[in-house]
Write an enzyme that holds these catalytic residues in place. Structure first.
Site, PDB file in Angstrom:
ATOM      1  N   GLU A 162       0.833  -1.208   0.000  1.00 58.95           N
ATOM      2  CA  GLU A 162       0.000   0.000   0.000  1.00 58.95           C
ATOM      3  C   GLU A 162       0.866   1.256   0.000  1.00 58.95           C
ATOM      4  OE1 GLU A 162      -3.053   0.669  -0.319  1.00 58.95           O
ATOM      5  OE2 GLU A 162      -4.249  -1.094   0.192  1.00 58.95           O
ATOM      6  N   ASP A 180      -9.525   1.331  -5.349  1.00 60.58           N
ATOM      7  CA  ASP A 180      -8.668   1.243  -4.166  1.00 60.58           C
ATOM      8  C   ASP A 180      -7.839   2.521  -4.105  1.00 60.58           C
ATOM      9  OD1 ASP A 180      -7.111   0.423  -1.983  1.00 60.58           O
ATOM     10  OD2 ASP A 180      -7.064  -1.649  -2.642  1.00 60.58           O
TER      11      ASP A 180
END
Length: 293
Positions: free
Chosen positions: A15, A198
């Protein structure tokens, strides 16, 4: 256009890639394993630092160090010493709520949203969108299930935020002087596209780039929310992306190998990827000033 895997890391949940213009290095995290990565793409030198897990996102600070969005609040981390500062807590302590994705606005304030895990159907999610400024945490918005991809228009006057389970990207008018969002509206409805958003970023033309986590793609959207480009990735679950490189023309992408209910079969899953030849450039990410007003 070329898509290439960079290095040999294999994150459970990669991430929050962030390019450091001053260091010419890329940072990102394995959220579930609690690892902060730092890579020099020109030499291949890679460093890994242990941080508390889960870490939803982070920001590089103007006065050095890293600002982490952790489960219970924000903490400063000094990679050189491995030192953590005390937490600046949220106003909630529910065990199913934790901070998730975040970005720095053009004034140096860190804005991050929460995710509400195990949310029962028909239940209003707790948590929301928070801002760290002046050493204090302020709640900016609520009714968010899983905040992802916050990013700001080039002029800083629009905040974009995805809610992945709801399959939407919202746009907010953003008062840069006060650091307050308003006029929330749906910019992109991903149910019409058969996927979910996302992590995201904005390029120098004001277009949005988002990882399409359920379809193994990334997408580029114009400021009205129209999909203008859709690119297949070599992994099933891309997670987040950001521009880097000396000319800010390399799009770096993180991915999932094994996270909660998602397990990817590809041998490259969980890897870091560099996408070149897109013909667009990004915008340097602002540095966080946690004590700024």
């Amino acid at each position: 256009m070329e898509i290439a895997r960079i290095g040999g890391t294999r994150d459970r949940l990669g991430e929050s890639p962030v390019w450091s213009a001053s260091e010419q290095r890329l940072y990102w995290v394995d959220s579930l394993e609690g690892v902060l990565h730092r890579l020099d793409p020109s030499t291949g030198v890679h460093q890994a630092f242990t941080v508390p897990a889960p870490v939803g996102s982070f920001a590089l600070c103007r006065d050095g160090g890293v600002l982490l969005a952790l489960a219970d609040g924000f903490r400063r981390f000094d990679p050189a010493r491995g030192a953590l500062a005390p937490v600046v807590p949220l106003d909630i302590t529910h065990p199913d709520i934790r901070l998730n994705d975040g970005k720095v606005d053009r004034q140096g304030r860190f804005v991050a949203g929460t995710m509400h895990m195990n949310l029962a159907a028909g239940t209003t999610p707790l948590g929301g969108l928070y801002r760290l400024a002046g050493g204090r945490v302020t709640k900016l918005a609520g009714d968010i299930v899983t905040a992802n991809g916050p990013c700001f228009s080039p002029d800083g006057r629009t905040l974009y935020l995805a809610d992945s389970p709801r399959q939407v990207i919202w746009a907010f008018d953003y008062d840069a002087g006060e650091g307050l969002p308003g006029n929330r509206r749906v910019l992109v409805d991903f149910a019409l596209l058969g996927t979910a958003p996302d992590g995201g970023t904005v390029d120098a033309d004001g277009h949005l780039w988002f990882a399409l986590v359920r379809s193994g793609e990334i997408g580029r959207f114009d400021p009205t929310g129209r999909l203008v480009q859709r690119i297949r990735m070599p992994v099933r679950y891309p997670t987040s992306l950001n521009f880097g490189g000396p000319a800010l023309d390399v799009l770096y992408l993180t991915s999932i190998s094994r996270s909660h209910r998602l397990t990817a079969p590809e041998p490259e899953a969980g890897g870091l990827f560099a996408i070149t030849g897109l013909g667009v450039t990004g915008i340097a990410e602002p540095l966080a000033v946690p004590n700024a007003p």
